[in-house]
Design an enzyme around this catalytic site. Structure first.
Site, PDB file in Angstrom:
ATOM      1  N   GLY A  14      50.805  -3.681  31.711  1.00  0.00           N
ATOM      2  CA  GLY A  14      51.883  -3.813  30.727  1.00  0.00           C
ATOM      3  C   GLY A  14      51.627  -2.989  29.474  1.00  0.00           C
ATOM      4  N   CYS A  55      40.178  -4.983  24.799  1.00  0.00           N
ATOM      5  CA  CYS A  55      39.257  -6.025  25.259  1.00  0.00           C
ATOM      6  C   CYS A  55      38.240  -5.515  26.271  1.00  0.00           C
ATOM      7  CB  CYS A  55      40.043  -7.142  25.916  1.00  0.00           C
ATOM      8  SG  CYS A  55      40.840  -6.588  27.441  1.00  0.00           S
TER       9      CYS A  55
HETATM   10  N1  LIG Z   1      43.827 -11.719  31.154  1.00  0.00           N
HETATM   11  C1  LIG Z   1      44.445 -10.709  31.789  1.00  0.00           C
HETATM   12  N2  LIG Z   1      44.683 -10.778  33.108  1.00  0.00           N
HETATM   13  C2  LIG Z   1      45.308  -9.755  33.754  1.00  0.00           C
HETATM   14  N3  LIG Z   1      45.742  -8.630  33.118  1.00  0.00           N
HETATM   15  C3  LIG Z   1      45.539  -8.527  31.798  1.00  0.00           C
HETATM   16  C4  LIG Z   1      44.873  -9.554  31.073  1.00  0.00           C
HETATM   17  N4  LIG Z   1      44.817  -9.154  29.772  1.00  0.00           N
HETATM   18  C5  LIG Z   1      45.416  -7.966  29.697  1.00  0.00           C
HETATM   19  N5  LIG Z   1      45.862  -7.578  30.901  1.00  0.00           N
HETATM   20  C6  LIG Z   1      46.569  -6.322  31.236  1.00  0.00           C
HETATM   21  O1  LIG Z   1      46.550  -5.462  30.094  1.00  0.00           O
HETATM   22  C7  LIG Z   1      47.872  -5.347  29.543  1.00  0.00           C
HETATM   23  C8  LIG Z   1      47.807  -5.250  28.048  1.00  0.00           C
HETATM   24  O2  LIG Z   1      47.331  -6.478  27.542  1.00  0.00           O
HETATM   25  P1  LIG Z   1      47.108  -6.732  26.007  1.00  0.00           P
HETATM   26  O3  LIG Z   1      48.043  -5.893  25.195  1.00  0.00           O
HETATM   27  O4  LIG Z   1      47.103  -8.189  25.793  1.00  0.00           O
HETATM   28  O5  LIG Z   1      45.704  -6.091  25.687  1.00  0.00           O
HETATM   29  S1  LIG Z   1      44.252  -6.424  26.189  1.00  0.00           S
HETATM   30  O6  LIG Z   1      44.140  -5.868  27.564  1.00  0.00           O
HETATM   31  O7  LIG Z   1      44.042  -7.870  26.164  1.00  0.00           O
HETATM   32  O8  LIG Z   1      43.359  -5.692  25.249  1.00  0.00           O
HETATM   33  C9  LIG Z   1      48.574  -6.582  30.072  1.00  0.00           C
HETATM   34  O9  LIG Z   1      49.976  -6.440  29.997  1.00  0.00           O
HETATM   35  P2  LIG Z   1      50.973  -7.708  30.150  1.00  0.00           P
HETATM   36  O10 LIG Z   1      51.299  -7.757  31.600  1.00  0.00           O
HETATM   37  O11 LIG Z   1      52.142  -7.348  29.300  1.00  0.00           O
HETATM   38  O12 LIG Z   1      50.266  -8.945  29.701  1.00  0.00           O
HETATM   39  C10 LIG Z   1      48.049  -6.621  31.476  1.00  0.00           C
HETATM   40  O13 LIG Z   1      48.590  -5.609  32.275  1.00  0.00           O
END
Ligand SMILES: Nc1ncnc2c1ncn2[C@@H]1O[C@H](COP(=O)(O)OS(=O)(=O)O)[C@@H](OP(=O)(O)O)[C@H]1O
Length: 284
Positions: free
Chosen positions: A167, A255
């Site tokens: 995402g 992260c």
């Molecule tokens: N815990 C966890 N599990 C699976 N996938 C995850 C996770 N954390 C981050 N993502 C993936 O990274 C996308 C960006 O997340 P964030 O903007 O929250 O940033 S970060 O990754 O936490 O730094 C995020 O996009 P979204 O699908 O919009 O949440 C995911 O594709």
């Protein structure tokens, strides 16, 4: 010794594309809507999974894939089946609202949800018994490796993942400012598809509203991007950059999930070695 040799041979994937192929595909993909990009990925990329923390972008992708899945079922007179399974890494430090949303969204879209946690840990207590309290303060790099990087790599290996949908968007700034729609991870060959890479925040918000996509209630309380509770703050300011509420006061914007896997793993191994050395040099 190159980084490739540091990666277990059964974890390495064949490179599906050369740099030239990727450039060519990205040029084509940039002209398509996210729905068309996802349709292409579903038929073209084997071992495709959506990795999501149920942020707004991931929820839009989930909604679009659900629509594609229904259309496909209708065209083929088949029972609708969500076409891309989800992987969610439960760090054990998520907000309750995020965990609740993960279950609500997966069940609303009838999407298979694979949840992975830090190895040998079911609860936060399990994790703290092994690694102590507040590891994110004492050794944030090992924390990131243990709660995010290792569980996700375990998921990729166990599920036979060769391509993931993320995402991430350019408008989230920082290290994401130049991401491409399709990327290939150096060394592992893992493909990363970022179908909404070119969307900005107003467009994301408009889609969520227009399509009544469920989202994290914390976003109505001033949070703009939600991660672990200890490193996420509300920002209450519409002009601030989307991810400013993450890791406030720290020189950090990611992260580890989207960083160089080899560096993350090497840093973790080095940190473990240092700990062992300190313990043994303190032993009488
Ligand atoms: N815990 C966890 N599990 C699976 N996938 C995850 C996770 N954390 C981050 N993502 C993936 O990274 C996308 C960006 O997340 P964030 O903007 O929250 O940033 S970060 O990754 O936490 O730094 C995020 O996009 P979204 O699908 O919009 O949440 C995911 O594709």
């Amino acid at each position: 010794m190159g980084p490739n040799e540091d990666y277990d041979s059964d974890e390495r994937l064949p490179n599906l594309f050369t740099e030239k192929h990727l450039d060519y595909l990205n040029e084509k993909l940039a002209k398509l809507s996210p729905k068309k990009i996802l349709e292409w990925a579903i038929v073209s990329l084997p071992g495709l999974y959506q990795t999501t923390a149920f942020g707004l972008t991931g929820l839009i992708i989930l909604d679009i894939i659900s629509k594609i899945s229904y259309e496909y079922a209708e065209e083929n007179e088949a029972t609708p089946q969500h076409l891309v399974p989800l992987i969610f890494v439960d760090t054990l430090y998520h907000f309750d609202e995020t965990l609740d949303l993960a279950n609500r969204a997966a069940s609303r879209y009838n999407a298979p949800l694979h949840i992975y946690k830090p190895v040998n840990c079911e609860t936060t207590q399990d994790f703290e018994q092994i690694y102590g309290k507040n590891l994110w303060e004492t050794d944030d790099s090992s924390y990131d490796y243990l709660v995010k990087v290792e569980p996700s790599r375990r998921a990729y290996k166990e599920l036979g993942v060769s391509a993931i949908i993320t995402g991430r968007r350019r408008s989230q700034k920082g290290e994401r400012e130049n991401i491409k729609i399709l990327e290939m991870e150096t060394g592992t060959g893992l493909l990363k598809l970022n179908p909404l890479a070119l969307w900005d925040f107003p467009r994301v918000k408009a889609y969520i509203r227009a399509n009544e996509v469920p989202y994290n209630p914390l976003l109505d309380k001033g949070y703009r991007s939600v991660g672990d509770w200890h490193s996420t703050k509300p920002i209450n300011n519409d002009t601030t950059s989307e991810r400013d509420g993450r890791w406030q006061g720290q020189n950090k914007t990611e992260c580890g999930l989207h960083k160089d896997y080899f560096k993350m793993r090497a840093a973790f191994v080095a940190a473990q070695k240092r700990k062992v050395t300190v313990i043994s040099s303190n032993t009488p």
